[in-house]
Every structure is written in C-alpha cells, then in structure tokens.
Write a protein that holds these residues in place. Structure first.
Motif, PDB file in Angstrom:
ATOM      1  N   SER A   4       0.819  -1.213   0.000  1.00 19.48           N
ATOM      2  CA  SER A   4       0.000   0.000   0.000  1.00 19.48           C
ATOM      3  C   SER A   4       0.853   1.264   0.000  1.00 19.48           C
ATOM      4  N   GLY A   5       2.076   1.177   0.548  1.00 19.00           N
ATOM      5  CA  GLY A   5       2.970   2.332   0.519  1.00 19.00           C
ATOM      6  C   GLY A   5       3.359   2.700  -0.903  1.00 19.00           C
ATOM      7  N   HIS A   6       3.657   1.708  -1.737  1.00 14.92           N
ATOM      8  CA  HIS A   6       3.967   1.979  -3.140  1.00 14.92           C
ATOM      9  C   HIS A   6       2.777   2.634  -3.843  1.00 14.92           C
ATOM     10  N   VAL A   7       1.585   2.161  -3.499  1.00 16.53           N
ATOM     11  CA  VAL A   7       0.381   2.715  -4.134  1.00 16.53           C
ATOM     12  C   VAL A   7       0.184   4.167  -3.713  1.00 16.53           C
ATOM     13  N   THR A   8       0.327   4.422  -2.407  1.00 15.33           N
ATOM     14  CA  THR A   8       0.108   5.782  -1.913  1.00 15.33           C
ATOM     15  C   THR A   8       1.156   6.753  -2.464  1.00 15.33           C
ATOM     16  N   ARG A   9       2.399   6.320  -2.524  1.00 17.29           N
ATOM     17  CA  ARG A   9       3.474   7.200  -3.014  1.00 17.29           C
ATOM     18  C   ARG A   9       3.528   7.273  -4.542  1.00 17.29           C
ATOM     19  N   ARG A  10       2.733   6.441  -5.213  1.00 24.74           N
ATOM     20  CA  ARG A  10       2.722   6.382  -6.685  1.00 24.74           C
ATOM     21  C   ARG A  10       4.103   6.012  -7.217  1.00 24.74           C
ATOM     22  N   ASP A  11       4.733   5.054  -6.548  1.00 23.81           N
ATOM     23  CA  ASP A  11       6.071   4.631  -6.954  1.00 23.81           C
ATOM     24  C   ASP A  11       6.016   3.931  -8.314  1.00 23.81           C
ATOM     25  N   ARG A  12       7.042   4.157  -9.103  1.00 26.05           N
ATOM     26  CA  ARG A  12       7.135   3.518 -10.413  1.00 26.05           C
ATOM     27  C   ARG A  12       7.859   2.175 -10.264  1.00 26.05           C
ATOM     28  N   VAL A  13       7.125   1.204  -9.743  1.00 26.07           N
ATOM     29  CA  VAL A  13       7.669  -0.140  -9.561  1.00 26.07           C
ATOM     30  C   VAL A  13       6.784  -1.114 -10.340  1.00 26.07           C
ATOM     31  N   ALA A  14       7.341  -2.271 -10.629  1.00 22.95           N
ATOM     32  CA  ALA A  14       6.618  -3.268 -11.413  1.00 22.95           C
ATOM     33  C   ALA A  14       6.932  -4.668 -10.897  1.00 22.95           C
ATOM     34  N   VAL A  15       5.941  -5.555 -11.038  1.00 22.99           N
ATOM     35  CA  VAL A  15       6.113  -6.980 -10.776  1.00 22.99           C
ATOM     36  C   VAL A  15       5.784  -7.703 -12.071  1.00 22.99           C
ATOM     37  N   LEU A  16       6.654  -8.610 -12.482  1.00 28.72           N
ATOM     38  CA  LEU A  16       6.476  -9.313 -13.742  1.00 28.72           C
ATOM     39  C   LEU A  16       5.878 -10.690 -13.508  1.00 28.72           C
ATOM     40  N   GLY A  17       4.962 -11.077 -14.391  1.00 23.54           N
ATOM     41  CA  GLY A  17       4.516 -12.461 -14.397  1.00 23.54           C
ATOM     42  C   GLY A  17       5.646 -13.364 -14.855  1.00 23.54           C
ATOM     43  N   ALA A  18       5.548 -14.661 -14.546  1.00 25.78           N
ATOM     44  CA  ALA A  18       6.638 -15.582 -14.860  1.00 25.78           C
ATOM     45  C   ALA A  18       6.926 -15.626 -16.356  1.00 25.78           C
ATOM     46  N   GLU A  19       5.879 -15.675 -17.177  1.00 31.03           N
ATOM     47  CA  GLU A  19       6.087 -15.719 -18.624  1.00 31.03           C
ATOM     48  C   GLU A  19       6.656 -14.399 -19.137  1.00 31.03           C
ATOM     49  N   ALA A  20       6.166 -13.296 -18.592  1.00 28.03           N
ATOM     50  CA  ALA A  20       6.676 -11.991 -19.012  1.00 28.03           C
ATOM     51  C   ALA A  20       8.156 -11.852 -18.679  1.00 28.03           C
ATOM     52  N   LEU A  45       1.581  -3.250 -12.212  1.00 28.56           N
ATOM     53  CA  LEU A  45       2.016  -1.988 -11.616  1.00 28.56           C
ATOM     54  C   LEU A  45       1.027  -1.582 -10.528  1.00 28.56           C
ATOM     55  N   PRO A  46       1.450  -0.757  -9.579  1.00 32.21           N
ATOM     56  CA  PRO A  46       0.476  -0.144  -8.670  1.00 32.21           C
ATOM     57  C   PRO A  46      -0.531   0.670  -9.496  1.00 32.21           C
ATOM     58  N   TRP A  47      -1.799   0.596  -9.130  1.00 31.30           N
ATOM     59  CA  TRP A  47      -2.809   1.217  -9.984  1.00 31.30           C
ATOM     60  C   TRP A  47      -2.627   2.726 -10.089  1.00 31.30           C
ATOM     61  N   THR A  48      -2.038   3.342  -9.056  1.00 30.68           N
ATOM     62  CA  THR A  48      -1.856   4.797  -9.100  1.00 30.68           C
ATOM     63  C   THR A  48      -0.801   5.198 -10.128  1.00 30.68           C
ATOM     64  N   SER A  49       0.343   4.506 -10.103  1.00 35.36           N
ATOM     65  CA  SER A  49       1.385   4.849 -11.075  1.00 35.36           C
ATOM     66  C   SER A  49       1.003   4.414 -12.480  1.00 35.36           C
ATOM     67  N   ALA A  50       0.219   3.321 -12.602  1.00 32.60           N
ATOM     68  CA  ALA A  50      -0.251   2.901 -13.925  1.00 32.60           C
ATOM     69  C   ALA A  50      -1.202   3.930 -14.505  1.00 32.60           C
ATOM     70  N   ASP A  51      -2.026   4.526 -13.658  1.00 33.63           N
ATOM     71  CA  ASP A  51      -2.952   5.548 -14.145  1.00 33.63           C
ATOM     72  C   ASP A  51      -2.213   6.840 -14.489  1.00 33.63           C
ATOM     73  N   ASP A  52      -1.172   7.162 -13.694  1.00 37.08           N
ATOM     74  CA  ASP A  52      -0.401   8.386 -13.956  1.00 37.08           C
ATOM     75  C   ASP A  52       0.357   8.299 -15.275  1.00 37.08           C
ATOM     76  N   GLY A  53       1.106   7.205 -15.459  1.00 39.06           N
ATOM     77  CA  GLY A  53       1.991   7.137 -16.611  1.00 39.06           C
ATOM     78  C   GLY A  53       1.366   6.565 -17.858  1.00 39.06           C
ATOM     79  N   LEU A  54       0.390   5.648 -17.691  1.00 38.37           N
ATOM     80  CA  LEU A  54      -0.154   4.922 -18.841  1.00 38.37           C
ATOM     81  C   LEU A  54      -1.646   5.159 -19.059  1.00 38.37           C
ATOM     82  N   HIS A  55      -2.287   5.826 -18.128  1.00 37.81           N
ATOM     83  CA  HIS A  55      -3.716   6.160 -18.240  1.00 37.81           C
ATOM     84  C   HIS A  55      -4.562   4.905 -18.498  1.00 37.81           C
ATOM     85  N   LEU A  56      -4.358   3.896 -17.638  1.00 38.26           N
ATOM     86  CA  LEU A  56      -5.135   2.665 -17.819  1.00 38.26           C
ATOM     87  C   LEU A  56      -6.600   2.841 -17.451  1.00 38.26           C
TER      88      LEU A  56
END
Length: 404
Positions: free
Chosen positions: A152-168, A213-224
């Motif tokens: 939740s800290g990453h979400v609140t701070r809008r950190d630009r972090v990512a988690v990859l699926g195994a295939e990705a 991605l955290p939904w906040t940073s995904a919305d900021d950078g990619l407008h999902l």
C-alpha cells in the motif's frame, strides 16, 4: 376341446429348461450381463456423482470474479471507484479481494527490459499491462519467486515499480531482481521489484504474462483508467451469496451493469455430472441387454429345431398352437426372469464392492434393482416371440418327420 392347465404348462417349461442345464446357464449369463451392467452403471454413476460435493475443488468453489465494463465516454466517471473493493472486503465470507485495470485485449503495450539498440535482438514485447491493488497476490492465489510484491505504501506514493509475471519475465530475459532491473512500458520506466511464481487461480492466468504496476502509477503514466476486474475469494460455501452482494457493494447505483462470474452450486453440479455419466454408460448397459435378448432368441430357436419331433407328437395328440407357443414363451420368460434376478444381485454387489474399494458411500436405486427381474422377464418374453410362433406354426405331419 384340448386344454392345458397352468400347472402342466409350468411343468413342461421347467422340464424343457432343465433338460439342457449348460445351455440354459449360458443363456441366463447373457441376461445377467445386461441387467448387471445396467444396475452397476446407474449405481456407480449415482455414487460417483454424490462424491462431487465432497471432492469438489474448494479453491474453485470460492472464486468470484466481477467484470466492470469500460465507460463509453472517457470523460465519464468510472463505474467502480478504487476504494470500492474495501467495501467488498467487509462482507461476511470474503477472505480476499483485489481490483485491477488492464489494457484492452489486442491493445497490449510495448515492453522492453533495457534501452540498448541491438538490431539482432527483438527488444520490444507486446504484453498485457495491469494496474492493481496490493492485495492481488491473495485474491489470485499467487506467490512471488523473486523479490516481493508492491504494498500500500507503493500505491500511496505512486512509486514507479513493477512486478512481472513468470512468462513476461522469461520473455524479457529477467531472472533476478537484486540488481534492480528496469523495464520500459510504452516508454515509461519502472523498476522491477518482483517476479510472480505460480498463479493457482484458473481465471487469472493473464497475470503470468503481464506487467503488474500499482494502480496509481499505472494511471499516472499509462492512463489505464478505472477498474476492469475485481477478483474475490470467499469462505467455502459463501460464493453464491457474495456473488449476489458484491455488485451492490461495488456499484450501488448500477449493480446490474456489472458482470459476475460465480462457481456453480456443488449440488447442481453433482446432479448434472451423475446424469451425464448415467446417460453415457446407460448405452453400454442397453447394448449388453440387447445382446442377452438375442442370445435367448437364438437358443430358443435352436431348441425349437431340436424338439421338432416332440412338437409334432404333441400336436398329433391334440395340443393346440397356442399351447406350443405358450410353452416356449414361458421357457424364454423364465430364463429372462432368472437372468434379471441374478443380474440385479450381481449389479448391487458390484456397486457395493466398487464403493468400498474407493471408500465411497454406495448409492443404489432400489426401484431399479426391484424392477430388474421384471425387465429380464419382459426381455425373455420378447426374445421368445419369434421362436414360439415358429414352433406353433409347424404342421404335425411335417414336425413328426423331423428337421430336414
């Protein structure tokens, strides 16, 4: 007037059956196979279907998915707020809930692991991109094999972090995260902090090939945009209730606009499986029964041919056609009746034996077992019609001359 008492008819029929015990036993065996197969088939299918409730996959039975439609007007407010999953989490019976937005199918974004220009290597991969709440691991029954998942800290701070699926991660060539690798998602940089392992929830396998991605940073950078999917896990037995309550909690003003996927009720699934299995295996039982009927007809016809002289003698002494026909019909009916009794007993014992071997609770249709002797008698009666009619139509003079 020639008469034939029922006692005499029964005596003649039993005498005819007992005169060739080996042949009679083999003929009865055909009916036993047919009736026994029917009883065993229906009993085993009912017993196996009853185990569906006990062996029903507890994980699948607790998975509820809510699909949120995208608004037609991009400027319109989203149908479900990002805080709405918290309301679902408070429902009694919910064990985990997560929400995410993802790129539309067919519109995946280019992702690369580095910015090095190498003409001999394909760097860009079109992958699904997901902006999620931090509770996705629990709701999707997934784990992390390297690094960690964002919180939740990453979400609140809008950190630009990512988690990859195994295939990705495999496609991008990233196997470790301790050196803080980065990925470029549609030109936007994100630091990879984790790699997913197995995603055990069948309807969330898209996560294995996605960049999360955290939904906040995904919305900021990619407008999902807003939420497109809400994944819910419930306590066993609570899926149907939560499936009815979740749309109201997520979108109180328009719950009907959400599409809910819930597991089938175990009881109805059990009934459906039992019916399907019974329908398939019933054909096998009927085929066996038909084979048994043909066996009775064949043996009775052979018996008629062998007893031609006896038939001619009886006709010469005054026996009527119906008396001859009745004798052979009774013989075939008794054979079918005996086969039905033995077949029903064999079928019941087979169901019990299979159930004991599998540690199941045996279920046998008492009405079917009780009706099996009658079914065998009817099969024997129908199988003996043609031989009996052929015997009755013999002329005394021709019959006394014998076959040939």
């Amino acid at each position: 007037m020639s008469r034939l008492a029922w006692r005499d008819l029964a005596t003649e029929a039993i005498s005819g059956i007992g005169s060739r015990p080996a042949r009679t036993a083999l003929t009865i065996a055909g009916v036993v196979m047919g009736i026994g197969t029917l009883v065993t088939t229906l009993g085993v299918s009912a017993t196996a279907g009853n185990q569906i409730a006990g062996r029903f996959d507890a994980a699948t039975a607790t998975e509820v998915t809510v699909h949120v439609p995208r608004p037609g007007d991009p400027a319109a407010p989203p149908p479900v707020r990002w805080t709405a999953p918290d309301d679902v989490a408070r429902l009694n019976g919910v064990t985990a809930v997560a929400a995410y937005s993802r790129t539309e199918e067919g519109k995946d974004l280019p992702v690369r692991a580095n910015a090095v220009k190498d003409p001999t290597r394909i760097l860009d991969r079109l992958l699904p991109v997901i902006g999620s709440t931090p509770t996705l691991l629990d709701a999707a029954r997934a784990d992390v094999t390297a690094g960690r998942f964002f919180d939740s800290g990453h979400v609140t701070r809008r950190d630009r972090v990512a988690v990859l699926g195994a295939e990705a991660a495999t496609q991008l060539g990233l196997t470790r995260v301790d050196n803080q690798p980065a990925v470029l998602v549609d030109g936007e940089p994100y630091t990879v902090i984790g790699v997913l392992g197995q995603v055990r929830r069948a309807d969330q396998q898209v996560l294995s090939s996605a960049v999360i991605l955290p939904w906040t940073s995904a919305d900021d950078g990619l407008h999902l945009g807003g939420i497109t999917t809400v994944a819910i896990t419930t306590a066993l037995g609570g899926a149907q209730l939560i499936a009815a309550q979740a749309p109201v909690a997520l979108a109180p003003n328009d719950p009907a606009g959400l599409q809910v996927e819930a597991p089938p009720d175990p009881a109805s699934l059990r009934t459906g499986v039992a019916q399907d299995v019974s329908g398939l295996l019933l054909v096998l039982g009927l085929v066996s029964l038909i084979v048994g009927a043909l066996g009775i007809a064949n043996v009775t016809l052979v018996t008629v041919m062998e007893r031609t002289a006896e038939i001619g003698l009886r006709r010469a002494l005054g026996a009527r056609r119906r008396h001859i026909a009745a004798q052979f019909l009774l013989e075939s009916t008794v054979i079918g009746l005996l086969g039905g009794i033995v077949g029903a007993s064999t079928g019941v014992l087979a169901v019990v034996a299979i159930s004991v071997a599998r540690q199941w609770t045996p279920i046998v249709d008492g009405a079917l077992a009780a009706a099996s002797p009658l079914v065998g008698a009817v099969v024997g009666l129908l199988a003996g019609l043609y031989p009996a009619l052929r015997a009755a139509r013999m002329q005394p003079v021709d019959a006394l001359r014998g076959p040939g």
